[in-house]
Design a protein around this motif. Structure first.
Motif, PDB file in Angstrom:
ATOM      1  N   GLU A   1       6.519   7.857 125.591  1.00 12.03           N
ATOM      2  CA  GLU A   1       5.179   7.387 125.941  1.00 12.03           C
ATOM      3  C   GLU A   1       5.222   6.798 127.344  1.00 12.03           C
ATOM      4  O   GLU A   1       6.036   5.939 127.640  1.00 12.03           O
ATOM      5  CB  GLU A   1       4.722   6.330 124.939  1.00 12.03           C
ATOM      6  CG  GLU A   1       3.298   5.906 125.152  1.00 12.03           C
ATOM      7  CD  GLU A   1       2.813   4.961 124.075  1.00 12.03           C
ATOM      8  OE1 GLU A   1       1.741   4.400 124.244  1.00 12.03           O
ATOM      9  OE2 GLU A   1       3.519   4.779 123.067  1.00 12.03           O
ATOM     10  N   ASP A   2       4.365   7.278 128.207  1.00 10.92           N
ATOM     11  CA  ASP A   2       4.359   6.844 129.596  1.00 10.92           C
ATOM     12  C   ASP A   2       2.976   6.311 129.951  1.00 10.92           C
ATOM     13  O   ASP A   2       2.141   7.017 130.495  1.00 10.92           O
ATOM     14  CB  ASP A   2       4.751   8.003 130.513  1.00 10.92           C
ATOM     15  CG  ASP A   2       4.898   7.577 131.950  1.00 10.92           C
ATOM     16  OD1 ASP A   2       5.054   6.373 132.211  1.00 10.92           O
ATOM     17  OD2 ASP A   2       4.847   8.456 132.824  1.00 10.92           O
ATOM     18  N   LYS A   3       2.734   5.049 129.641  1.00  6.88           N
ATOM     19  CA  LYS A   3       1.425   4.445 129.890  1.00  6.88           C
ATOM     20  C   LYS A   3       1.148   4.271 131.380  1.00  6.88           C
ATOM     21  O   LYS A   3       0.001   4.237 131.797  1.00  6.88           O
ATOM     22  CB  LYS A   3       1.339   3.088 129.185  1.00  6.88           C
ATOM     23  CG  LYS A   3       1.306   3.235 127.677  1.00  6.88           C
ATOM     24  CD  LYS A   3       1.179   1.900 127.001  1.00  6.88           C
ATOM     25  CE  LYS A   3       1.147   2.074 125.506  1.00  6.88           C
ATOM     26  NZ  LYS A   3       1.008   0.808 124.800  1.00  6.88           N
ATOM     27  N   ALA A   4       2.198   4.181 132.195  1.00 10.13           N
ATOM     28  CA  ALA A   4       2.011   4.011 133.643  1.00 10.13           C
ATOM     29  C   ALA A   4       1.794   5.334 134.345  1.00 10.13           C
ATOM     30  O   ALA A   4       1.577   5.388 135.548  1.00 10.13           O
ATOM     31  CB  ALA A   4       3.225   3.289 134.236  1.00 10.13           C
ATOM     32  N   ARG A   5       1.853   6.448 133.605  1.00  8.54           N
ATOM     33  CA  ARG A   5       1.656   7.811 134.125  1.00  8.54           C
ATOM     34  C   ARG A   5       2.614   8.155 135.272  1.00  8.54           C
ATOM     35  O   ARG A   5       2.227   8.728 136.278  1.00  8.54           O
ATOM     36  CB  ARG A   5       0.214   8.029 134.545  1.00  8.54           C
ATOM     37  CG  ARG A   5      -0.736   7.857 133.396  1.00  8.54           C
ATOM     38  CD  ARG A   5      -2.088   8.466 133.741  1.00  8.54           C
ATOM     39  NE  ARG A   5      -3.014   8.286 132.650  1.00  8.54           N
ATOM     40  CZ  ARG A   5      -3.135   9.116 131.612  1.00  8.54           C
ATOM     41  NH1 ARG A   5      -2.394  10.181 131.538  1.00  8.54           N
ATOM     42  NH2 ARG A   5      -4.015   8.876 130.681  1.00  8.54           N
ATOM     43  N   ARG A   6       3.875   7.764 135.097  1.00  8.89           N
ATOM     44  CA  ARG A   6       4.901   8.135 136.064  1.00  8.89           C
ATOM     45  C   ARG A   6       5.392   9.541 135.741  1.00  8.89           C
ATOM     46  O   ARG A   6       5.222  10.029 134.625  1.00  8.89           O
ATOM     47  CB  ARG A   6       6.083   7.163 135.979  1.00  8.89           C
ATOM     48  CG  ARG A   6       5.718   5.743 136.323  1.00  8.89           C
ATOM     49  CD  ARG A   6       6.890   4.880 136.030  1.00  8.89           C
ATOM     50  NE  ARG A   6       7.267   5.086 134.637  1.00  8.89           N
ATOM     51  CZ  ARG A   6       7.447   4.103 133.775  1.00  8.89           C
ATOM     52  NH1 ARG A   6       7.342   2.862 134.138  1.00  8.89           N
ATOM     53  NH2 ARG A   6       7.768   4.356 132.535  1.00  8.89           N
TER      54      ARG A   6
END
Length: 58
Positions: free
Chosen positions: A49-54
């Motif tokens: 899961e990449d909430k920071a959209r890296r």
């Protein structure tokens, strides 16, 4: 690999898809059964899961 738990010495041998564990006793080494209930890591999906959209590089 040697390790100790509760003053008992254990030896683990990890081979190609196979584990062997032995405990040291006064009469010699005794094998301990090892049950593998997991799946191979190659067959398991991985969800990150990449909430920071890296950008995630595999």
């Amino acid at each position: 690999m040697d390790f100790q738990i509760n003053d008992e010495t254990y030896f683990a041998s990890i081979g190609e898809g196979e584990w062997q564990v032995f405990v040291s006793t006064p009469t010699g080494a005794r094998e301990i059964p090892v049950y593998d209930d997991g799946t191979d890591a190659e067959d398991s999906p991985l969800l990150v899961e990449d909430k920071a959209r890296r950008k995630i590089v595999n």
